[in-house]
Every structure is written in structure tokens, then in C-alpha cells.
Write a protein that holds these residues in place. Structure first.
Motif, PDB file in Angstrom:
ATOM      1  N   ALA A 210       0.868  -1.193   0.000  1.00  0.00           N
ATOM      2  CA  ALA A 210       0.000   0.000   0.000  1.00  0.00           C
ATOM      3  C   ALA A 210       0.894   1.229   0.000  1.00  0.00           C
ATOM      4  O   ALA A 210       2.013   1.184   0.511  1.00  0.00           O
ATOM      5  CB  ALA A 210      -0.902   0.007   1.224  1.00  0.00           C
ATOM      6  N   HIS A 211       0.378   2.310  -0.589  1.00  0.00           N
ATOM      7  CA  HIS A 211       1.173   3.536  -0.631  1.00  0.00           C
ATOM      8  C   HIS A 211       1.089   4.295   0.686  1.00  0.00           C
ATOM      9  O   HIS A 211       0.013   4.388   1.290  1.00  0.00           O
ATOM     10  CB  HIS A 211       0.655   4.458  -1.745  1.00  0.00           C
ATOM     11  N   ALA A 212       2.214   4.868   1.078  1.00  0.00           N
ATOM     12  CA  ALA A 212       2.218   5.769   2.227  1.00  0.00           C
ATOM     13  C   ALA A 212       1.368   6.990   1.905  1.00  0.00           C
ATOM     14  O   ALA A 212       1.322   7.434   0.765  1.00  0.00           O
ATOM     15  CB  ALA A 212       3.657   6.210   2.524  1.00  0.00           C
ATOM     16  N   GLY A 213       0.698   7.514   2.915  1.00  0.00           N
ATOM     17  CA  GLY A 213      -0.112   8.707   2.694  1.00  0.00           C
ATOM     18  C   GLY A 213      -1.586   8.366   2.752  1.00  0.00           C
ATOM     19  O   GLY A 213      -2.005   7.465   3.458  1.00  0.00           O
ATOM     20  N   GLU A 214      -2.374   9.117   1.965  1.00  0.00           N
ATOM     21  CA  GLU A 214      -3.819   8.999   2.062  1.00  0.00           C
ATOM     22  C   GLU A 214      -4.349   7.607   1.748  1.00  0.00           C
ATOM     23  O   GLU A 214      -5.364   7.176   2.277  1.00  0.00           O
ATOM     24  CB  GLU A 214      -4.480  10.043   1.173  1.00  0.00           C
ATOM     25  N   GLU A 215      -3.684   6.903   0.849  1.00  0.00           N
ATOM     26  CA  GLU A 215      -4.149   5.546   0.518  1.00  0.00           C
ATOM     27  C   GLU A 215      -4.118   4.648   1.751  1.00  0.00           C
ATOM     28  O   GLU A 215      -5.024   3.844   1.972  1.00  0.00           O
ATOM     29  CB  GLU A 215      -3.277   4.960  -0.597  1.00  0.00           C
ATOM     30  N   LEU A 216      -3.080   4.807   2.549  1.00  0.00           N
ATOM     31  CA  LEU A 216      -2.959   4.009   3.759  1.00  0.00           C
ATOM     32  C   LEU A 216      -4.093   4.346   4.730  1.00  0.00           C
ATOM     33  O   LEU A 216      -4.637   3.464   5.402  1.00  0.00           O
ATOM     34  CB  LEU A 216      -1.599   4.319   4.407  1.00  0.00           C
TER      35      LEU A 216
ATOM     36  N   LEU B 280       3.855  10.209   7.664  1.00  0.00           N
ATOM     37  CA  LEU B 280       2.826   9.778   6.713  1.00  0.00           C
ATOM     38  C   LEU B 280       2.267   8.401   7.052  1.00  0.00           C
ATOM     39  O   LEU B 280       1.159   8.059   6.663  1.00  0.00           O
ATOM     40  CB  LEU B 280       3.435   9.680   5.308  1.00  0.00           C
ATOM     41  N   LEU B 281       3.069   7.617   7.723  1.00  0.00           N
ATOM     42  CA  LEU B 281       2.673   6.241   8.047  1.00  0.00           C
ATOM     43  C   LEU B 281       1.997   6.155   9.410  1.00  0.00           C
ATOM     44  O   LEU B 281       1.487   5.118   9.793  1.00  0.00           O
ATOM     45  CB  LEU B 281       3.911   5.322   8.048  1.00  0.00           C
TER      46      LEU B 281
ATOM     47  N   TYR C  72       1.426   2.071  10.684  1.00  0.00           N
ATOM     48  CA  TYR C  72       0.628   1.038  10.033  1.00  0.00           C
ATOM     49  C   TYR C  72       1.305   0.267   8.913  1.00  0.00           C
ATOM     50  O   TYR C  72       0.655  -0.541   8.269  1.00  0.00           O
ATOM     51  CB  TYR C  72      -0.691   1.655   9.547  1.00  0.00           C
ATOM     52  N   SER C  73       2.552   0.543   8.633  1.00  0.00           N
ATOM     53  CA  SER C  73       3.217  -0.268   7.605  1.00  0.00           C
ATOM     54  C   SER C  73       4.718  -0.018   7.660  1.00  0.00           C
ATOM     55  O   SER C  73       5.189   0.888   8.350  1.00  0.00           O
ATOM     56  CB  SER C  73       2.675   0.062   6.205  1.00  0.00           C
TER      57      SER C  73
ATOM     58  N   GLY D 209      -1.375   7.289  -4.575  1.00  0.00           N
ATOM     59  CA  GLY D 209      -1.842   7.172  -3.203  1.00  0.00           C
ATOM     60  C   GLY D 209      -1.303   8.099  -2.141  1.00  0.00           C
ATOM     61  O   GLY D 209      -1.695   7.992  -0.991  1.00  0.00           O
ATOM     62  N   ALA D 210      -0.403   9.021  -2.499  1.00  0.00           N
ATOM     63  CA  ALA D 210       0.132   9.891  -1.448  1.00  0.00           C
ATOM     64  C   ALA D 210      -0.794  11.064  -1.154  1.00  0.00           C
ATOM     65  O   ALA D 210      -0.901  11.515  -0.017  1.00  0.00           O
ATOM     66  CB  ALA D 210       1.521  10.412  -1.846  1.00  0.00           C
ATOM     67  N   ALA D 211      -1.491  11.552  -2.212  1.00  0.00           N
ATOM     68  CA  ALA D 211      -2.221  12.815  -2.066  1.00  0.00           C
ATOM     69  C   ALA D 211      -3.672  12.660  -1.629  1.00  0.00           C
ATOM     70  O   ALA D 211      -4.210  13.526  -0.944  1.00  0.00           O
ATOM     71  CB  ALA D 211      -2.178  13.592  -3.390  1.00  0.00           C
ATOM     72  N   SER D 212      -4.319  11.588  -2.044  1.00  0.00           N
ATOM     73  CA  SER D 212      -5.775  11.538  -1.839  1.00  0.00           C
ATOM     74  C   SER D 212      -6.234  10.126  -1.490  1.00  0.00           C
ATOM     75  O   SER D 212      -5.576   9.147  -1.855  1.00  0.00           O
ATOM     76  CB  SER D 212      -6.489  11.986  -3.107  1.00  0.00           C
TER      77      SER D 212
END
Ligand code: GAL
Length: 429
Positions: A107-113, A145-146, A153-154, A391-394
Motif C-alpha cells: 500500500a502507498h504511504a499517505g492517504e491511501e494508507l 505519513l505512516l 501502520y506499515s 496514493g500519497a495525495a488523496s
């Protein structure tokens, strides 16, 4: 100031976690073998979208280190093909909702997470940061971010740059262009694209919808600048404003320079057009460099790369990371995988093959290619701006709505005004 936009979700995440008692559920599960990881044997299903080509080669490099560090755990490749998770993410969601998670997923760090955290689908693995000694080896802004409410979380495996143009120097020279002098901004680039078009080559290669969204994010970075681009994700920049209209006009013009079979191609095929010399330019994240290297195409003579014109000084940021899903069948196996992902040896082997740079700050830059050394430098000195397509921004719902709007626009089902309205609605959703 170095800054990665993070948007909302923190309060919601803590509520969900409080409600489901999530976090640390497997805390006592890890054993303490010589490498410090868990690993009580059995199989570990590793779910990614690194299914072919240079991406698979990266995963295999990590798998080899895993086999050395945790010979008692069998790696099971659960990869689902489709760049940027274009097929994997939906399938993953179906499995998570059906209570059938893999042992670990990308999973991408940031909002996707945050999506997975909010839904109570992933565990707090901060205890592993202590066990593996990871707390000080990752950059603080990445840890931020995590992290949600003091939980992490990751475990990040790498950092990629999104705003890169890959170009074929021979095709540029045939168009009378100097490969060593990249255009300064999108307007100057348009003139170069026209020069290429006159030679009969495809000026700019692109692929299916997600790669078009990738192109779009880099045009927004280039035209709006770092602050206003970040503002798109924090609510400070008006999606309906004239600056965004101008950027979308540029995007429309750029799409006009692309191959018409774009919707049938994933990124490897679109990048391959530059490698083969049927196209001059391709905008892609720096996993593309692994494709050039895999085919022994030399930097300088076989390809050149530069920041998307107008986005110099920005690092379009994304990071892959690995999770411990709630209800993973083999949590100890997953802990063992996370141990390898976070280890120096794992990060060096993986990133050498993948084109990204280690998330760890203690890897020796000399171990990496010249391109990667330039990315390490950019990451250290440039303004970090979050990637939309990765996945970082939204949150995923916003990206899905942006993707639908982009597809409508590039297939001619909406006009520019309609596109802009749909993007504004997507971002506000
Ligand atoms: C990104 C991912 C990269 C690379 C790329 C193309 O989302 O972060 O590691 O795999 O997709 O598939």
C-alpha cells in the motif's frame, strides 16, 4: 520547507481503531530468531501488483533476501498484474471485505494508507519498529505519513519519484533537438513536441487511464507550482480556478501529442515506445529506469531523463509500504516479511532492481545507479509534493473519481469545462 500534504482522516481512523480494538493484535506473536524478525514457519502470501518485467525482478530481489533471512517461511507470490494497482486494489478490497486477507499487502504511504486504517483493515505495527530498530532509520516526514495517533501502520520499502520525463536522444536529435537541454516549462516543451511530430515519431507516449492521471498530476505540479499543487489536496487551492483551467488546457494539448492506442497499453508498453525509438518522450515514475536498465539501454546515449518541464525543484513523492492486515492467516510470517522489507539488505537489493531509492537513510548512495543518485539528491533537497496517481495525495475514492473524469475527457466524452467540474467534485468528495 519540506512538507508532504496529509489530508484529514486522523480522527476517523482513531475512532475505527477504538471500535475494533485494532492495533498490536499480534504483538506477542513474533519470535526472536537471529535476524530479529518473526517467522514461525508456514507460508506468507505477499500481495502486490509487481507481477511482470522489472517490477517482478524487484520483488524477486526482495524475495531472495527473505529466503536468506527467513528460510523457515515460504514466500507465496500473490501479485495481481496491472500497473499502479489498477486491477490489484479492487481485488484486494473484495478480499478484505470478505475476511480473506493476504498475509501482507503493498500500500502507498499517505492517504491511501488512511483508507485501510479508517476501515480497520490493518494492524498497528509500531512494536515491530522497536523490535527491528526501525524508528530512526526512516526519514521523519515518511514516518509521519505512516503514523496515525502514535500508531504506525506499515513498513516502507522504497521511495519513487513521479515527475520524470524519459526521452530517446536519437529521436530528439532527428527532430533537431538537443537531448542535453531539456525544455524549461510546458510551453517550451510544446514547441519540442511539435518538432518531433514533424518527423513522424510519436511525440509523447502514454498508456491506459492511470498513466494519463499520472501525466495529469505532473502537469498540475509544473503549471501550478509546489505550493498551489499541494493546496489542491489541503483545500487551499480552488479546483475551479483559472490556473487549474490553464493547466488542464496544457494537459489537453499534451494528450493531443500522444499515441491513439493509449487505452490498450500499460506503462511498460508506453515506456517501451521510447526505448524502441517509436516515441520521443514518456512521463512515468522512476520505476521506468529499471526497464531501461533491464534492457541494457545506457543512460545518456540510449535514454535521457529530466523533471517534467516546469516541475524542476519538486520531488513528486510516493512510497510503497507493506502492511499486516487484520486477520492475516500467518501474522508471524507477515512479521518476518516486514523484517526483510525494513532491513538494510532488503532495501538495497530491492531498490537496486526497482529503480526507486531506499526509504532507509543509512543505505550507501554509491550502491545505486547514477539516476538513483540523482533521485537521492532531489529527495534530500527539493520540495516534496505528493503523488495523486500513487496514493500519497488523496484517498482511493478521490483517485477513482479523478480517474473516471480523466478517462471521460481523454476519450472525448466530456469537454474541458465538464472535466474541470468533475475534478472539482471528485476532490471535494
Ligand atoms: C506504483 C508503485 C510502484 C510501481 C508503479 C507501476 O503505484 O508505487 O512501485 O509499481 O505503481 O506499477
Amino acid at each position: 520547507m519540506r512538507r508532504i500534504a496529509t489530508v484529514a482522516g486522523i480522527a476517523a481512523a482513531s475512532l475505527v481503531l477504538a471500535a475494533c480494538g485494532g492495533g498490536g493484535g499480534t504483538e506477542d506473536g513474533g519470535d526472536t530468531d537471529a535476524t530479529g524478525g518473526g517467522g514461525g514457519g508456514g507460508e506468507v502470501e505477499v500481495f502486490t501488483w509487481w507481477a511482470q518485467g522489472s517490477e517482478l525482478a524487484g520483488l524477486e530481489a526482495l524475495e531472495a533476501v527473505f529466503a536468506e533471512q527467513h528460510p523457515d517461511v515460504e514466500f507465496v507470490n500473490g501479485a495481481v498484474a496491472g500497473g499502479a494497482g489498477s486491477a490489484a486494489k479492487d481485488l484486494l478490497q473484495t478480499r478484505l471485505q470478505a475476511g480473506d486477507p493476504p498475509d501482507t499487502f503493498q500500500a502507498h504511504a499517505g492517504e491511501e494508507l488512511t483508507d485501510y486504517i479508517d476501515a480497520g483493515q490493518i494492524e498497528d505495527v509500531s512494536y515491530l519498529y522497536e523490535e527491528f530498530g526501525l524508528t530512526d532509520v526512516f526519514p521523519q516526514d515518511l514516518i509521519d505519513l505512516l503514523t496515525v495517533d502514535d500508531a504506525i501502520y506499515s513498513v516502507p520499502s522504497n521511495i519513487h519519484r513521479s515527475n520524470v520525463v524519459w526521452a530517446n536522444p536519437t529521436v530528439l536529435e532527428e527532430a533537431g533537438l538537443d537531448p542535453a537541454s531539456p525544455p524549461a516549462d510546458i510551453d517550451a516543451w510544446m514547441a519540442d513536441l511539435e518538432a518531433v511530430e514533424a518527423t513522424g515519431a510519436v511525440p509523447l507516449s502514454v498508456g491506459m487511464t492511470w498513466t494519463q492521471v499520472h501525466l495529469l498530476e505532473t502537469v498540475l505540479m509544473a503549471d501550478l507550482g509546489a505550493e498551489a499543487y499541494i493546496g489542491l489536496w489541503t483545500g487551499e487551492t480552488d479546483w475551479t480556478g483559472a490556473d487549474v483551467t490553464a493547466a488542464l488546457e496544457d494537459f489537453e494539448t499534451l494528450i493531443g501529442f500522444t499515441n491513439t492506442d493509449r487505452d490498450g497499453l500499460d506503462w511498460p508498453e508506453a515506456t517501451q515506445m521510447v526505448i524502441d525509438g517509436t516515441a520521443a518522450y514518456n512521463v512515468m515514475g522512476d520505476w521506468a529506469v529499471a526497464s531501461f536498465e533491464e534492457q541494457e539501454v545506457e543512460r545518456g546515449t540510449g535514454f535521457v531523463e529530466f523533471p517534467v518541464p516546469g516541475s524542476d525543484g519538486m520531488f513528486g513523492f510516493l512510497a510503497d509500504s507493506f502492511t499486516l492486515p487484520v486477520g492475516a492467516p500467518n501474522p508471524e510470517g507477515a512479521e518476518a516479511w516486514l523484517d526483510t522489507v525494513g532491513s538494510l539488505e532488503g532495501q538495497v537489493a530491492f531498490n537496486k532492481a526497482k529503480g526507486s531509492i531506499p526509504a532507509r537513510t543509512d543505505a550507501d548512495p554509491a550502491e545505486f545507479s547514477e539516476y538513483q543518485q540523482s533521485a537521492i539528491e532531489s529527495y534530500a533537497n527539493d520540495t516534496i509534493v505528493p503523488s495523486l496517481a500513487h496514493g500519497a495525495a488523496s484517498p482511493i475514492a478521490v483517485l477513482n473519481a479523478v480517474s473516471d473524469a480523466t478517462s471521460k475527457f481523454t476519450t472525448g466524452a466530456s469537454d474541458l469545462a465538464g472535466f474541470q467540474e468533475e475534478l472539482a467534485a471528485a476532490a471535494g468528495s
